[in-house]
Design an enzyme around this catalytic site. Sequence first.
Site, PDB file in Angstrom:
ATOM      1  N   ASP A 109      -7.741   0.811   6.627  1.00 19.42           N
ATOM      2  CA  ASP A 109      -8.041   1.945   5.602  1.00 19.42           C
ATOM      3  C   ASP A 109      -9.500   1.509   5.072  1.00 19.42           C
ATOM      4  O   ASP A 109     -10.183   0.506   5.521  1.00 19.42           O
ATOM      5  CB  ASP A 109      -7.114   1.710   4.292  1.00 19.42           C
ATOM      6  CG  ASP A 109      -7.168   0.322   3.578  1.00 19.42           C
ATOM      7  OD1 ASP A 109      -7.903  -0.496   4.111  1.00 19.42           O
ATOM      8  OD2 ASP A 109      -6.195   0.423   2.829  1.00 19.42           O
TER       9      ASP A 109
ATOM     10  N   CYS B 180       3.471   5.665   0.126  1.00 17.04           N
ATOM     11  CA  CYS B 180       3.630   4.404  -0.570  1.00 17.04           C
ATOM     12  C   CYS B 180       3.300   4.655  -1.981  1.00 17.04           C
ATOM     13  O   CYS B 180       2.897   5.486  -2.616  1.00 17.04           O
ATOM     14  CB  CYS B 180       2.191   3.523   0.081  1.00 17.04           C
ATOM     15  SG  CYS B 180       2.170   1.774  -0.578  1.00 17.04           S
TER      16      CYS B 180
END
Length: 212
Positions: free
Chosen positions: A139, A7
């Site tokens: 996360d 990412c």
Amino acid sequence: MTRIKICGLKRIEDIEAVNELCPDYVGFVFADFSHRYVDKETAVRLKGRLDPRIKAVGVFVNEDYNYVAELLNEGVIDIAQLHGDEDEVYIEKLRGLTSDNEDEAKSADSEKIIKAFNMSKIGNVSEIDNSSADMVLVDSGTGSGKTFDWNRLREIKRPYILAGGLGVQNIAEAVNTLQPYGVDVSSGVETDKLKDVNKMRSFVEIVRKGKA
């Protein structure tokens, strides 16, 4: 095989690196408070150079769903990752603006929505299991770069993408212990806030070999 998402790509050099490594997904961050932020014009340029085998994920935080749908429908991104307070109503509206037909909805290639959950804010993992998103990500906060107590993940019944504080130092343990559907890395493959091709290569190799 555990899926890999890298990412926070924002340069052509980043695209050239992932084209060589061929992860399953890459992420473009559309949250303007991030140093990894890209605008639509930049994302179009990057996607145009991306290997078509790699899916582009747009990362959003409380963005207008009409804009997210626009990027999906124009092919700027293939998947939207929602990292804010987007609820089931938001997901339903976004899906309604991007679903072409019933056949596509049943196709594996129709996965268009990832909902991210901050484990420090989740009281009960049933919220994750019950999400109508095509995929879920867990996360410790948007781009925090920090790990969290992985023991809580054993309560989750559906496949998930693991993010937060992953890097070459702990990815083998994460994959071997948790066997997640996918892993998502950003700061863990950076040097001085820029993607580091050597770190990316090591990360991908470890995931695919299952050991450091």
